[in-house]
Design a protein around this motif. Structure first.
Motif, PDB file in Angstrom:
ATOM      1  N   GLU A 259      25.977 -39.703  19.630  1.00  0.00           N
ATOM      2  CA  GLU A 259      26.001 -38.773  18.496  1.00  0.00           C
ATOM      3  C   GLU A 259      27.027 -39.279  17.489  1.00  0.00           C
ATOM      4  N   THR A 260      27.117 -38.615  16.350  1.00  0.00           N
ATOM      5  CA  THR A 260      28.130 -39.024  15.378  1.00  0.00           C
ATOM      6  C   THR A 260      29.413 -38.240  15.657  1.00  0.00           C
ATOM      7  N   GLY A 261      30.430 -38.449  14.830  1.00  0.00           N
ATOM      8  CA  GLY A 261      31.699 -37.765  15.024  1.00  0.00           C
ATOM      9  C   GLY A 261      31.591 -36.258  14.880  1.00  0.00           C
ATOM     10  N   ALA A 262      30.531 -35.761  14.228  1.00  0.00           N
ATOM     11  CA  ALA A 262      30.446 -34.313  13.991  1.00  0.00           C
ATOM     12  C   ALA A 262      29.023 -33.768  13.984  1.00  0.00           C
TER      13      ALA A 262
ATOM     14  N   ALA B 251      32.678 -30.802  25.539  1.00  0.00           N
ATOM     15  CA  ALA B 251      33.750 -29.853  25.176  1.00  0.00           C
ATOM     16  C   ALA B 251      34.008 -29.964  23.679  1.00  0.00           C
ATOM     17  N   LYS B 252      34.084 -28.823  23.003  1.00  0.00           N
ATOM     18  CA  LYS B 252      34.432 -28.864  21.580  1.00  0.00           C
ATOM     19  C   LYS B 252      35.953 -28.726  21.519  1.00  0.00           C
ATOM     20  N   THR B 253      36.613 -29.870  21.648  1.00  0.00           N
ATOM     21  CA  THR B 253      38.072 -29.899  21.724  1.00  0.00           C
ATOM     22  C   THR B 253      38.627 -30.932  20.748  1.00  0.00           C
TER      23      THR B 253
ATOM     24  N   LYS C 243      24.820 -18.427  21.604  1.00  0.00           N
ATOM     25  CA  LYS C 243      24.903 -19.845  22.017  1.00  0.00           C
ATOM     26  C   LYS C 243      26.308 -20.391  21.784  1.00  0.00           C
ATOM     27  N   HIS C 244      26.879 -20.050  20.630  1.00  0.00           N
ATOM     28  CA  HIS C 244      28.216 -20.551  20.314  1.00  0.00           C
ATOM     29  C   HIS C 244      29.260 -19.960  21.264  1.00  0.00           C
ATOM     30  N   VAL C 245      29.106 -18.685  21.588  1.00  0.00           N
ATOM     31  CA  VAL C 245      30.071 -18.041  22.492  1.00  0.00           C
ATOM     32  C   VAL C 245      29.960 -18.661  23.892  1.00  0.00           C
ATOM     33  N   SER C 246      28.741 -18.923  24.339  1.00  0.00           N
ATOM     34  CA  SER C 246      28.561 -19.555  25.662  1.00  0.00           C
ATOM     35  C   SER C 246      29.176 -20.957  25.679  1.00  0.00           C
ATOM     36  N   ARG C 247      28.994 -21.686  24.581  1.00  0.00           N
ATOM     37  CA  ARG C 247      29.568 -23.040  24.537  1.00  0.00           C
ATOM     38  C   ARG C 247      31.091 -22.966  24.529  1.00  0.00           C
ATOM     39  N   MET C 248      31.641 -21.962  23.858  1.00  0.00           N
ATOM     40  CA  MET C 248      33.091 -21.821  23.826  1.00  0.00           C
ATOM     41  C   MET C 248      33.640 -21.562  25.232  1.00  0.00           C
TER      42      MET C 248
ATOM     43  N   VAL D  60      27.757 -36.003  24.926  1.00  0.00           N
ATOM     44  CA  VAL D  60      27.427 -35.346  23.650  1.00  0.00           C
ATOM     45  C   VAL D  60      27.661 -33.843  23.686  1.00  0.00           C
ATOM     46  N   LEU D  61      27.979 -33.326  22.497  1.00  0.00           N
ATOM     47  CA  LEU D  61      28.116 -31.883  22.354  1.00  0.00           C
ATOM     48  C   LEU D  61      26.715 -31.262  22.377  1.00  0.00           C
ATOM     49  N   HIS D  62      26.593 -30.133  23.063  1.00  0.00           N
ATOM     50  CA  HIS D  62      25.292 -29.466  23.144  1.00  0.00           C
ATOM     51  C   HIS D  62      25.078 -28.685  21.850  1.00  0.00           C
ATOM     52  N   GLY D  63      24.574 -29.345  20.854  1.00  0.00           N
ATOM     53  CA  GLY D  63      24.498 -28.781  19.512  1.00  0.00           C
ATOM     54  C   GLY D  63      23.533 -27.604  19.425  1.00  0.00           C
ATOM     55  N   VAL D  64      23.997 -26.561  18.759  1.00  0.00           N
ATOM     56  CA  VAL D  64      23.153 -25.386  18.555  1.00  0.00           C
ATOM     57  C   VAL D  64      22.065 -25.714  17.520  1.00  0.00           C
ATOM     58  N   THR D  65      22.418 -26.504  16.524  1.00  0.00           N
ATOM     59  CA  THR D  65      21.411 -26.911  15.530  1.00  0.00           C
ATOM     60  C   THR D  65      20.372 -27.817  16.183  1.00  0.00           C
ATOM     61  N   ARG D  66      20.832 -28.721  17.049  1.00  0.00           N
ATOM     62  CA  ARG D  66      19.910 -29.592  17.788  1.00  0.00           C
ATOM     63  C   ARG D  66      18.877 -28.743  18.518  1.00  0.00           C
ATOM     64  N   ASP D  67      19.345 -27.756  19.256  1.00  0.00           N
ATOM     65  CA  ASP D  67      18.448 -26.880  20.009  1.00  0.00           C
ATOM     66  C   ASP D  67      17.473 -26.157  19.066  1.00  0.00           C
TER      67      ASP D  67
ATOM     68  N   LEU E 233      20.793 -36.326  11.104  1.00  0.00           N
ATOM     69  CA  LEU E 233      21.924 -35.735  11.815  1.00  0.00           C
ATOM     70  C   LEU E 233      21.751 -34.228  11.834  1.00  0.00           C
ATOM     71  N   SER E 234      22.037 -33.597  12.961  1.00  0.00           N
ATOM     72  CA  SER E 234      21.943 -32.136  13.017  1.00  0.00           C
ATOM     73  C   SER E 234      23.293 -31.534  13.382  1.00  0.00           C
ATOM     74  N   GLY E 235      23.643 -30.443  12.706  1.00  0.00           N
ATOM     75  CA  GLY E 235      24.890 -29.747  13.013  1.00  0.00           C
ATOM     76  C   GLY E 235      25.055 -28.545  12.102  1.00  0.00           C
ATOM     77  N   THR E 236      25.971 -27.664  12.462  1.00  0.00           N
ATOM     78  CA  THR E 236      26.210 -26.467  11.655  1.00  0.00           C
ATOM     79  C   THR E 236      26.561 -26.857  10.217  1.00  0.00           C
TER      80      THR E 236
HETATM   81  C1  LIG Z   1      30.607 -33.938  17.833  1.00  0.00           C
HETATM   82  C2  LIG Z   1      29.616 -32.938  17.393  1.00  0.00           C
HETATM   83  N1  LIG Z   1      28.339 -33.076  17.807  1.00  0.00           N
HETATM   84  C3  LIG Z   1      27.389 -32.198  17.447  1.00  0.00           C
HETATM   85  C4  LIG Z   1      27.682 -31.123  16.625  1.00  0.00           C
HETATM   86  C5  LIG Z   1      26.597 -30.192  16.245  1.00  0.00           C
HETATM   87  O1  LIG Z   1      26.746 -28.976  16.904  1.00  0.00           O
HETATM   88  P1  LIG Z   1      26.184 -27.631  16.252  1.00  0.00           P
HETATM   89  O2  LIG Z   1      24.781 -27.891  15.883  1.00  0.00           O
HETATM   90  O3  LIG Z   1      26.332 -26.631  17.336  1.00  0.00           O
HETATM   91  O4  LIG Z   1      27.052 -27.352  15.070  1.00  0.00           O
HETATM   92  C6  LIG Z   1      28.998 -30.922  16.188  1.00  0.00           C
HETATM   93  C7  LIG Z   1      29.414 -29.780  15.368  1.00  0.00           C
HETATM   94  O5  LIG Z   1      28.928 -29.379  14.384  1.00  0.00           O
HETATM   95  C8  LIG Z   1      29.987 -31.868  16.572  1.00  0.00           C
HETATM   96  O6  LIG Z   1      31.245 -31.720  16.150  1.00  0.00           O
END
Ligand SMILES: Cc1ncc(COP(=O)(O)O)c(C=O)c1O
Length: 322
Positions: free
Chosen positions: A198-201, A163-165, A58-63, A222-229, A264-267
């Motif tokens: 979403e939040t900043g991270a 985009a994770k930029t 999932k992370h590689v596809s998002r990259m 929004v970022l397509h969060g892997v943790t969200r999924d 909040l969900s995220g890595t």
């Molecule tokens: C802006 C933003 N939204 C959402 C997430 C959550 O993404 P993931 O669950 O893939 O880490 C992140 C990174 O952790 C992020 O930086």
């Protein structure tokens, strides 16, 4: 760390080396026009001394998707996957033990064209590198978070939220610093015009004993969060009703006033409960005065970390063993 260079035609064979400064021309595209994307994922150590990477595909596809949005050459999913696996294998002994320890994996891709006049040109050359570092828990999961609801500012230009930029984090930073300074907040929830994003991270969700509500995915905000999924998959499996829909900041306050939870969900965050929302200078609490992390948040967090740490069966095939 691992490094590979693209000269406009071919990628060099990725080299694993000790962490050291990178050589970069002062007119490199990335330094002026922000042609940069990255990923953030984790590997966990296992009792038998091996390691497992969480949702690498999932992370590689998002990259790859982020690279497309920034018009950066991409080394290919197979190469990125192999470099990450080789580097984790190399760093296996440095992974701190579970439950909170992990190896944070930071792949990044930057535009290297040495041309100061290239504002309107995609970089033809690039550098891909992966940096690993041992980490502990970012939020412990026990401490309820304080979140400012921001209804004016945005964390990304519409169309670039997925985009994770680096630019998106630069855009969020002023809001985050102000929220910390003025309200001792942990993060800012971006809700332009009331629309909860979403939040900043991390991604954002509302939950209670029966339902989980979160914004649907689009490329816009929004970022397509892997943790969200992952949390949605676990929640669905537990029998929660999943509502992926747009909602207004007013609904958050009504939801917690009715006894509901927010998280909040995220890595980095895993699944972290929100105890306090600050809106227009007023504080609103989830789970009673002072704010508490709710039982549904804990249940889903525990289910997720059990898979990541290898104490529960990997029934969705999320782990890559190295
Ligand atoms: C802006 C933003 N939204 C959402 C997430 C959550 O993404 P993931 O669950 O893939 O880490 C992140 C990174 O952790 C992020 O930086």
């Amino acid at each position: 760390m691992a490094v590979s260079h693209f000269d406009g035609n071919v990628w060099s064979i990725p080299e694993i080396q000790d962490v050291a400064p990178l050589e970069i021309h002062p007119s490199a595209h990335v330094l002026h026009y922000s042609s940069e994307i990255f990923e953030g994922l984790k590997a966990y150590s296992r009792p038998d001394g091996s390691a497992q990477i969480f949702r690498l595909d999932k992370h590689v596809s998002r990259m790859k998707r982020s690279a497309e949005l920034l018009f950066l050459p991409f080394p290919g999913k197979e190469v990125v996957t192999r470099v990450v696996c080789d580097l984790v294998a190399e760093n296996r002994e440095s992974i701190p033990p579970p439950p909170d320890g992990a190896l944070y994996i930071r792949p990044a891709l930057i535009g290297m064209d040495p041309n100061i006049g290239a504002a309107g040109t995609a970089s033809e050359t690039a550098m891909f590198f992966v940096l690993n570092s041992p980490v502990g828990a970012y939020f412990t999961g026990e401490k309820p978070l304080r979140i400012v609801i921001e209804e004016k500012g945005m964390r990304s230009v519409p169309g670039y939220g997925s985009a994770k930029t680096g630019g998106n984090y630069a855009a969020a930073l002023g809001h985050v610093l102000r929220a910390r300074d003025e309200h001792q907040a942990d993060q800012v929830l971006f809700c332009p015009g009331g629309d909860v994003q979403e939040t900043g991270a991390s991604n954002f969700m509302l939950l209670d004993d029966e339902t989980l509500v979160t914004k649907p995915l689009d490329d816009n905000a929004v970022l397509h969060g892997v943790t969200r999924d992952s949390v949605l998959t676990l929640a669905d499996n537990f029998g929660y009703k999943i509502e992926e829909r747009d909602f207004h900041a007013d609904e958050i306050l009504a939801w917690i006033a009715g006894g509901g939870e927010a998280a909040l969900s995220g890595t980095a965050a895993v699944l972290a409960g929100v105890g306090t929302f600050i809106r227009g200078g007023t504080e609103y609490y989830a789970g009673g005065e002072g704010g508490l992390v709710g039982p549904n948040t804990k249940r889903l967090r525990d289910a997720l970390t059990a898979i990541q740490n290898g104490t529960a069966e990997d029934k969705f095939g999320w782990l890559t063993k190295v």
